[in-house]
Design an enzyme around this catalytic site. Structure first.
Site, PDB file in Angstrom:
ATOM      1  N   GLN A  51      29.448  29.602   7.932  1.00 14.55           N
ATOM      2  CA  GLN A  51      30.636  29.050   8.592  1.00 14.55           C
ATOM      3  C   GLN A  51      31.946  29.586   8.014  1.00 14.55           C
ATOM      4  O   GLN A  51      33.006  29.398   8.620  1.00 14.55           O
ATOM      5  CB  GLN A  51      30.633  27.521   8.522  1.00 14.55           C
ATOM      6  CG  GLN A  51      29.534  26.908   9.387  1.00 14.55           C
ATOM      7  CD  GLN A  51      29.588  25.400   9.335  1.00 14.55           C
ATOM      8  OE1 GLN A  51      29.070  24.792   8.411  1.00 14.55           O
ATOM      9  NE2 GLN A  51      30.253  24.793  10.307  1.00 14.55           N
ATOM     10  N   CYS A  88      30.235  19.527  14.779  1.00 14.19           N
ATOM     11  CA  CYS A  88      30.162  20.672  13.870  1.00 14.19           C
ATOM     12  C   CYS A  88      31.551  21.284  13.746  1.00 14.19           C
ATOM     13  O   CYS A  88      32.236  21.462  14.756  1.00 14.19           O
ATOM     14  CB  CYS A  88      29.179  21.693  14.432  1.00 14.19           C
ATOM     15  SG  CYS A  88      29.029  23.175  13.416  1.00 14.19           S
ATOM     16  N   LEU A  89      31.938  21.606  12.520  1.00 12.76           N
ATOM     17  CA  LEU A  89      33.266  22.205  12.302  1.00 12.76           C
ATOM     18  C   LEU A  89      33.414  23.532  13.032  1.00 12.76           C
ATOM     19  O   LEU A  89      34.533  23.940  13.339  1.00 12.76           O
ATOM     20  CB  LEU A  89      33.518  22.400  10.805  1.00 12.76           C
ATOM     21  CG  LEU A  89      33.624  21.116   9.968  1.00 12.76           C
ATOM     22  CD1 LEU A  89      33.710  21.460   8.489  1.00 12.76           C
ATOM     23  CD2 LEU A  89      34.818  20.264  10.393  1.00 12.76           C
ATOM     24  N   GLU A 131      22.922  21.431   8.224  1.00 12.20           N
ATOM     25  CA  GLU A 131      23.413  22.580   7.445  1.00 12.20           C
ATOM     26  C   GLU A 131      22.304  23.617   7.229  1.00 12.20           C
ATOM     27  O   GLU A 131      22.564  24.823   7.272  1.00 12.20           O
ATOM     28  CB  GLU A 131      24.002  22.135   6.099  1.00 12.20           C
ATOM     29  CG  GLU A 131      25.174  21.164   6.189  1.00 12.20           C
ATOM     30  CD  GLU A 131      26.268  21.564   7.170  1.00 12.20           C
ATOM     31  OE1 GLU A 131      26.468  22.767   7.403  1.00 12.20           O
ATOM     32  OE2 GLU A 131      26.913  20.654   7.726  1.00 12.20           O
ATOM     33  N   HIS A 134      21.985  25.803  10.114  1.00 14.04           N
ATOM     34  CA  HIS A 134      23.001  26.873  10.136  1.00 14.04           C
ATOM     35  C   HIS A 134      22.480  28.133   9.440  1.00 14.04           C
ATOM     36  O   HIS A 134      22.801  29.248   9.841  1.00 14.04           O
ATOM     37  CB  HIS A 134      24.274  26.425   9.409  1.00 14.04           C
ATOM     38  CG  HIS A 134      25.278  25.727  10.281  1.00 14.04           C
ATOM     39  ND1 HIS A 134      25.860  26.321  11.381  1.00 14.04           N
ATOM     40  CD2 HIS A 134      25.828  24.489  10.208  1.00 14.04           C
ATOM     41  CE1 HIS A 134      26.714  25.472  11.936  1.00 14.04           C
ATOM     42  NE2 HIS A 134      26.722  24.344  11.252  1.00 14.04           N
TER      43      HIS A 134
HETATM   44 CO    CO Z   1      27.776  22.627  11.660  1.00 11.96          CO
END
Ligand code: CO
Length: 151
Positions: A51, A88-89, A131, A134
């Protein structure tokens, strides 16, 4: 303190499988600190290295119980089923319901390369699963049973 720009959906790094960490050195410590700074700045409860554009198997989490750093995390046991809303960011303004295990046992390493095991339930279990996904190029919208735009 270094706050990084959070990579958003559409960037290839979010779809790739992240590489395991092999060197526990100062660069790793710097990465962990930058990730925590970025997560807190964005008011998130978790962040994975992809991210911030780094394809390594590193996550940080804080669901309000203190910072957890985990390198090369692996879910070694999961139990139960729980469905709840996630965001989610990397996907601003979108939420969706995702089915996850209710409790997980996660094995990984701390910043010094010492093995750690975390037992998690509730929000922390959900955050670990989100996470770790991800790190395998999986986003919550790939699994969500409904997707809504946040008002
Ligand atoms: Co996320």
């Amino acid at each position: 303190m270094a706050v990084f720009k959070i990579v958003e959906v559409g960037d290839i790094v979010l779809k790739e499988k992240a590489r395991p960490v092999t060197k526990f050195n100062d660069n790793l410590v710097k990465l962990l600190e930058n990730m925590a700074d970025t997560m807190y700045d964005a008011e998130g409860v978790g962040l994975a290295a992809p991210q911030i554009g780094i394809g390594k198997r590193v996550i940080v989490l804080d669901v309000g119980e203190g910072l957890i750093e985990m390198i090369n995390p692996e879910i070694i046991e999961k139990n139960g089923v729980d469905c709840d809303v996630e965001g989610c960011l990397s996907i601003p303004g979108v939420i969706g319901s995702v089915e996850r295990a209710e409790t997980v046992r996660v094995k990984g390493f701390d910043r010094h390369g010492e093995e750690i095991i975390c037992e998690a339930s509730g929000l922390l279990a959900r955050a670990f699963q989100h996470e770790i996904d991800h790190l395998d190029g999986i986003l919550f919208v790939d699994k969500a049973i409904d997707i809504q735009t946040k008002k």
